[in-house]
Design an enzyme around this catalytic site. Structure first.
Site, PDB file in Angstrom:
ATOM      1  N   THR A   1      13.384  -6.131  54.182  1.00  0.00           N
ATOM      2  CA  THR A   1      12.015  -5.622  54.031  1.00  0.00           C
ATOM      3  C   THR A   1      11.125  -6.831  53.737  1.00  0.00           C
ATOM      4  O   THR A   1      10.724  -7.053  52.591  1.00  0.00           O
ATOM      5  CB  THR A   1      11.910  -4.592  52.896  1.00  0.00           C
TER       6      THR A   1
ATOM      7  N   THR B   1      14.996  -3.491  49.271  1.00  0.00           N
ATOM      8  CA  THR B   1      13.945  -3.494  48.261  1.00  0.00           C
ATOM      9  C   THR B   1      12.690  -2.844  48.835  1.00  0.00           C
ATOM     10  O   THR B   1      12.137  -3.318  49.822  1.00  0.00           O
ATOM     11  CB  THR B   1      13.633  -4.939  47.820  1.00  0.00           C
TER      12      THR B   1
ATOM     13  N   LYS C   1      13.714  -2.769  40.243  1.00  0.00           N
ATOM     14  CA  LYS C   1      14.013  -3.930  41.088  1.00  0.00           C
ATOM     15  C   LYS C   1      12.835  -4.901  41.134  1.00  0.00           C
ATOM     16  O   LYS C   1      13.001  -6.112  40.976  1.00  0.00           O
ATOM     17  CB  LYS C   1      14.376  -3.471  42.500  1.00  0.00           C
TER      18      LYS C   1
ATOM     19  N   ASN D   1      12.609  -8.894  39.489  1.00  0.00           N
ATOM     20  CA  ASN D   1      12.277 -10.088  40.258  1.00  0.00           C
ATOM     21  C   ASN D   1      10.952 -10.698  39.833  1.00  0.00           C
ATOM     22  O   ASN D   1      10.797 -11.924  39.813  1.00  0.00           O
ATOM     23  CB  ASN D   1      12.262  -9.754  41.752  1.00  0.00           C
TER      24      ASN D   1
ATOM     25  N   ASN E   1       7.479 -24.103  34.856  1.00  0.00           N
ATOM     26  CA  ASN E   1       6.847 -25.099  35.715  1.00  0.00           C
ATOM     27  C   ASN E   1       5.518 -25.550  35.115  1.00  0.00           C
ATOM     28  O   ASN E   1       5.141 -26.713  35.215  1.00  0.00           O
ATOM     29  CB  ASN E   1       6.642 -24.546  37.131  1.00  0.00           C
TER      30      ASN E   1
ATOM     31  N   TYR F   1      18.329 -19.656  32.563  1.00  0.00           N
ATOM     32  CA  TYR F   1      17.866 -19.440  33.938  1.00  0.00           C
ATOM     33  C   TYR F   1      16.358 -19.662  34.056  1.00  0.00           C
ATOM     34  O   TYR F   1      15.573 -19.152  33.276  1.00  0.00           O
ATOM     35  CB  TYR F   1      18.185 -18.013  34.403  1.00  0.00           C
TER      36      TYR F   1
ATOM     37  N   CYS G   1      14.025 -13.568  48.087  1.00  0.00           N
ATOM     38  CA  CYS G   1      13.650 -12.411  47.257  1.00  0.00           C
ATOM     39  C   CYS G   1      12.418 -12.642  46.402  1.00  0.00           C
ATOM     40  O   CYS G   1      11.434 -11.904  46.517  1.00  0.00           O
ATOM     41  CB  CYS G   1      14.828 -12.017  46.377  1.00  0.00           C
TER      42      CYS G   1
ATOM     43  N   LYS H   1       8.779 -13.126  48.198  1.00  0.00           N
ATOM     44  CA  LYS H   1       8.321 -11.962  48.961  1.00  0.00           C
ATOM     45  C   LYS H   1       8.127 -10.744  48.061  1.00  0.00           C
ATOM     46  O   LYS H   1       7.162  -9.990  48.227  1.00  0.00           O
ATOM     47  CB  LYS H   1       9.299 -11.642  50.099  1.00  0.00           C
TER      48      LYS H   1
END
Length: 301
Positions: A65, A102, A188, A192, A203, A232, A244, A247
């Site tokens: 998707t 997704t 979901k 993300n 960053n 992480y 992932c 998008k």
């Protein structure tokens, strides 16, 4: 159980091979003949969508998707759902269609189910079941992640649909959360979006430390030792990429903006990532050399 995998890329293969590990009967389907030939050469069952759907108990939809112009593109999933629905017309047995792709909240209920009913001439809940079953897989370790999940989420149209999928996953011995379709879809995107936000946060820390001549690696390492934070996404200087996070973040931002919500933090997450992409690993990189009018605190141009 007999399982059909519709879309045999990274997610589809990890899902199918993972269920084979628990002695299910799995058949792979894909529009790419080369993918099917490779799977067949490795000893896996491949078939047309029509035959796989007819012979299966559960159908997992694992097609891409992609995000196009900031929005989730439903071209591939609509095509897959149409093919599945037309195949359902040839068989009267009850099956569960589980969406692994997704998709934005309400897509399964408002798009997938009506399309299934329209093309199959059958009725959801009576003739077939529907679930949304999000994946949380990393491309480099997709099969390992599938076999060792942190959690299993089942968004169910009704109890009958959820019971079948829950039984299939029960052998994993991991927490299973049964929710509405919309809650599962939201879980979901939120997962993300948070990972993307964490990367952009560090960053920004990276850019600030560069400007102040402070050791950003040590700052991030020590901060990450707090169990509430973890390692992480703390390694500054690297924009988030891959199939992932970029998008899904863009599609989710567009989704909430369409509903009159201004996602300030998520907008900043995307802006920081774009800035980091421009400045990635440049020789003599400093925060001031790349900021070009962006505020390190507001993320606004």
């Amino acid at each position: 159980m007999k399982i059909a995998i519709i879309g045999s890329g990274t997610v589809g293969q990890a899902t199918g091979i993972g269920f084979l590990h628990y002695h299910n009967d799995v058949t792979f389907c894909d529009v790419d003949e080369e993918v099917l030939l490779e799977l067949k050469a490795k000893g896996y069952n491949t078939e047309s969508i029509s035959k796989a759907v007819i012979d299966s108990d559960v159908i997992f939809v694992c097609v891409p998707t992609p995000t196009v112009n900031g929005m989730m593109n439903d071209k591939y999933i609509n095509s897959a759902i149409t093919d599945i629905a037309l195949s359902l017309r040839k068989d009267s047995g009850y099956k569960v269609i589980a969406i692994r792709s997704t998709v934005v909240p309400f897509f399964t209920r408002n798009k997938v189910i009506p399309l299934l009913e329209e093309c199959s001439k059958l009725t959801v809940g009576k003739d077939f079941g529907v679930c949304h079953n999000p994946e949380f897989l990393r491309k480099a370790s997709a099969l390992e992640d599938f076999l060792n999940p942190w959690r299993i989420v089942i968004g169910e149209y009704d109890k009958r649909s959820g019971d079948i999928l829950s039984k299939l996953y029960s052998v994993f011995g991991k927490p299973i959360f049964r929710t509405t379709l919309e809650t599962s879809e939201m879980i979901k995107y939120v997962a993300n979006a948070f990972l993307a936000t964490k990367i952009s946060f560090f960053n920004e820390v990276f850019m600030i430390c560069k400007e102040l001549n402070i050791d950003h690696k040590l700052v991030s390492k020590v901060v990450s030792l707090d169990p509430r934070i973890g390692e992480y996404g703390i390694h500054g200087g690297r924009p988030f990429k891959g199939g992932c996070l970029p998008k899904d973040l863009e599609a989710f931002i567009h989704f909430v903006k369409e509903r009159g919500i201004n996602p300030i933090i998520l907008n900043a997450t995307l802006q920081v990532n774009r800035e980091m992409e421009r400045a990635e690993f440049e020789e003599g990189f400093t925060y001031s050399s790349c900021k070009k009018g962006i505020s390190p605190y507001t993320g606004a141009y």
